[in-house]
Design an enzyme around this catalytic site. Structure first.
Site, short mmCIF file in Angstrom:
data_model
loop_
_atom_site.label_atom_id
_atom_site.label_comp_id
_atom_site.label_asym_id
_atom_site.label_seq_id
_atom_site.Cartn_x
_atom_site.Cartn_y
_atom_site.Cartn_z
N ARG A 87 0.87 -1.17 0.00
CA ARG A 87 0.00 0.00 0.00
C ARG A 87 0.91 1.23 0.00
NH1 ARG A 87 -2.17 3.15 4.66
NH2 ARG A 87 -4.11 4.12 3.97
N ASP A 138 -3.20 4.55 -2.64
CA ASP A 138 -4.44 4.90 -1.96
C ASP A 138 -5.19 6.02 -2.67
OD1 ASP A 138 -5.65 3.72 0.17
OD2 ASP A 138 -5.22 5.37 1.55
N ASN A 172 -11.12 5.65 12.27
CA ASN A 172 -10.46 6.77 12.92
C ASN A 172 -10.24 7.88 11.90
OD1 ASN A 172 -9.54 7.83 15.23
ND2 ASN A 172 -7.81 6.42 15.45
N GLY A 173 -9.75 7.49 10.72
CA GLY A 173 -9.77 8.40 9.56
C GLY A 173 -11.10 8.14 8.86
N ASP A 178 -12.15 7.50 20.65
CA ASP A 178 -12.69 6.15 20.44
C ASP A 178 -14.21 6.23 20.56
OD1 ASP A 178 -13.65 3.49 20.83
OD2 ASP A 178 -11.59 2.88 21.26
N ILE A 230 -16.07 2.27 12.52
CA ILE A 230 -17.32 2.87 13.00
C ILE A 230 -18.48 2.49 12.07
CG2 ILE A 230 -18.50 5.08 13.38
CD1 ILE A 230 -15.73 6.20 14.27
N GLU A 244 -18.91 -0.08 10.27
CA GLU A 244 -19.29 -1.50 10.38
C GLU A 244 -19.93 -1.83 11.72
OE1 GLU A 244 -15.77 -3.87 9.49
OE2 GLU A 244 -15.39 -2.58 7.76
P1 ADP Z 1 -8.41 3.18 11.41
O1 ADP Z 1 -8.78 4.42 10.63
O2 ADP Z 1 -7.42 3.46 12.50
O3 ADP Z 1 -8.11 1.96 10.56
P2 ADP Z 1 -10.77 1.68 12.24
O4 ADP Z 1 -11.40 1.50 10.92
O5 ADP Z 1 -10.18 0.49 12.91
O6 ADP Z 1 -9.74 2.89 12.22
O7 ADP Z 1 -11.90 2.31 13.21
C1 ADP Z 1 -11.61 2.71 14.51
C2 ADP Z 1 -12.88 3.30 15.13
O8 ADP Z 1 -13.92 2.31 15.10
C3 ADP Z 1 -12.70 3.73 16.56
O9 ADP Z 1 -13.24 5.03 16.77
C4 ADP Z 1 -13.55 2.72 17.34
O10 ADP Z 1 -14.09 3.27 18.47
C5 ADP Z 1 -14.62 2.40 16.34
N1 ADP Z 1 -15.29 1.13 16.68
C6 ADP Z 1 -14.78 -0.12 16.63
N2 ADP Z 1 -15.69 -1.02 17.09
C7 ADP Z 1 -16.80 -0.31 17.44
C8 ADP Z 1 -18.07 -0.64 18.00
N3 ADP Z 1 -18.40 -1.90 18.28
N4 ADP Z 1 -18.95 0.36 18.22
C9 ADP Z 1 -18.64 1.64 17.95
N5 ADP Z 1 -17.45 2.03 17.42
C10 ADP Z 1 -16.55 1.07 17.19
#
Ligand code: ADP
Length: 388
Positions: free
Chosen positions: A76, A133, A196-197, A267, A316, A318
């Site tokens: 990537r 990306d 997160n992003g 989070d 988030i 998903e």
């Molecule tokens: P990144 O951009 O770091 O790859 P992710 O796609 O892993 O991020 O998403 C991280 C976010 O997903 C965090 O804000 C976390 O709180 C949120 N998240 C993960 N599981 C849940 C859940 N069951 N309910 C609500 N938010 C969640």
């Protein structure tokens, strides 16, 4: 550094894992093989060393003899500039071009190239592919990708909107087409990668025609620690009136803003818990976050006229039923109607039968998309991005 090793005949995941805290006192290595997870700590000073450690662990767990056992390595690479519009077989020339794009992604591209060069050193004849990306968004028309500033900044300095998360948007768009049994070339979607992003993408007839991130990942949606869209005038004010340096403003907008800036937490699980406990800042942060996503749905709907599905993905998208419910509330006159029960059950299709535009939850999988694109590029070097 995340990694996944696939047997591509049946897309079986042989092993996967992540090396975290590279460059710190001790890094954490996590390897998952046949659902068994092993974790250990080791000093890993940079991404070059991380690739060496990766080969060592794959050997010690009897997964590979050495890197030469592989057919292809897909990387990537965050920024492909205007140069790269599709996955590209790596040669010396490509390496130099990636290097020439360092200024556009100073935090990411150097680390990406370190990984490529480390593999090159260990296995000089192994085929490597760069999957960018930004590439999926290179189909954006100029009226969506250009900023309305003096043209010379685009012509001389390539300042324009590029967009990111392209591999993820492309993957979930294709998976949505499969699920809806529609041809990818004729599907219209709004894909929402919300982790997160976070970014939104307007996919028209299988091509990205607009996306919310811009010259950098800062633009667009509210994120874990990034502000998203903000009046550039705020930056002048912070500099002139508050005497903040450019670096301080950069840190403020990229690392101390978004959900974290608004309520002290980034989070979403914690934020949802705080809301239940009556935390007003957390509630407002949640509302601003969802409102921005909803605005982008409206904008992309207007741009495309017809939308087959709104697709939620990433951490988030998903998992957060509350975000999906809040974002979709009140969109029934646009033909977007959430089925609350299906949403609560986390089903793949969460819209009501009468909803003209479907609402889908499709888990993203950037690793398999990188692997698929790398294989295609490896087999057929003339592979075009919209060939499917
Ligand atoms: P990144 O951009 O770091 O790859 P992710 O796609 O892993 O991020 O998403 C991280 C976010 O997903 C965090 O804000 C976390 O709180 C949120 N998240 C993960 N599981 C849940 C859940 N069951 N309910 C609500 N938010 C969640």
């Amino acid at each position: 550094m995340k990694f996944s090793l696939y047997e591509m005949k049946d897309e079986r995941l042989l092993a996967g894992g992540v090396i975290e805290k590279i460059g710190e006192e001790l890094s954490t290595v996590t390897l998952t093989k046949e659902n068994k997870k092993s974790t250990f700590e080791k000093r890993i000073k940079d991404h070059h060393k991380a690739v060496e450690v990766l080969e060592e662990i794959l050997q010690s767990y009897d997964i590979l003899r050495d890197l030469n056992d592989l057919d292809v390595v897909g990387h990537r690479v965050v920024h492909g500039g205007e140069e790269f519009t599709k996955p590209t077989l790596i040669d010396k020339n490509v390496i130099e071009k990636i290097r020439s794009l360092f200024h556009l992604a100073p935090l990411h591209n150097p680390a990406n190239l370190e990984g490529i060069e480390a593999v090159l050193k260990k296995a000089p004849f192994l085929k490597q592919v760069a999957v960018f990306d930004t590439a999926f968004h290179q189909s954006m028309p100029k009226y969506a990708s250009m900023y309305a500033i003096d043209r010379k900044f685009y012509k001389d300095f390539y300042i324009r909107r590029y967009g990111f998360h392209g591999t993820s948007h492309h993957y979930v768009a294709k998976e949505s087409a499969k699920y809806l049994k529609k041809e990818f070339k004729s599907i219209n979607l709004i894909t929402l990668h919300i982790g997160n992003g976070a970014s939104a993408c307007a996919v028209q007839e299988g091509k990205s025609i607009d996306t919310s991130m811009g010259f950098t990942p800062l633009e667009g949606l509210v994120m874990g620690t990034r502000s998203g869209d903000i009046d550039a005038g705020v930056i002048f004010y912070l500099s002139r009136q508050m005497k903040m340096s450019i670096d301080e403003i950069d840190t403020l907008l990229n690392k101390k803003s978004g959900l974290k800036g608004l309520c002290g937490k980034n989070d979403l699980r914690e934020i949802e818990k705080s809301i239940k406990e009556g935390d007003k800042d957390a509630l407002l942060a949640f509302e601003i976050f969802c409102y921005r996503i909803k605005k982008y749905i409206g904008a992309y709907f207007a741009v495309m006229g017809r939308v087959d599905a709104v697709v939620f993905t990433a951490g988030i998208g998903e998992n957060s039923k509350k975000v999906r419910e809040k974002v979709c509330k009140g969109l029934q006159n646009m033909g977007i109607v959430l089925d609350k029960e299906a949403n609560e059950k986390n089903l793949k299709e969460i819209s009501k039968k009468e909803s003209r535009t479907k609402i889908l939850v499709i888990p993203t999988n950037e690793e398999i998309e990188i692997a698929r694109q790398s294989m295609l590029c490896f087999k057929d070097n003339s592979f075009g991005f919209h060939a499917e």
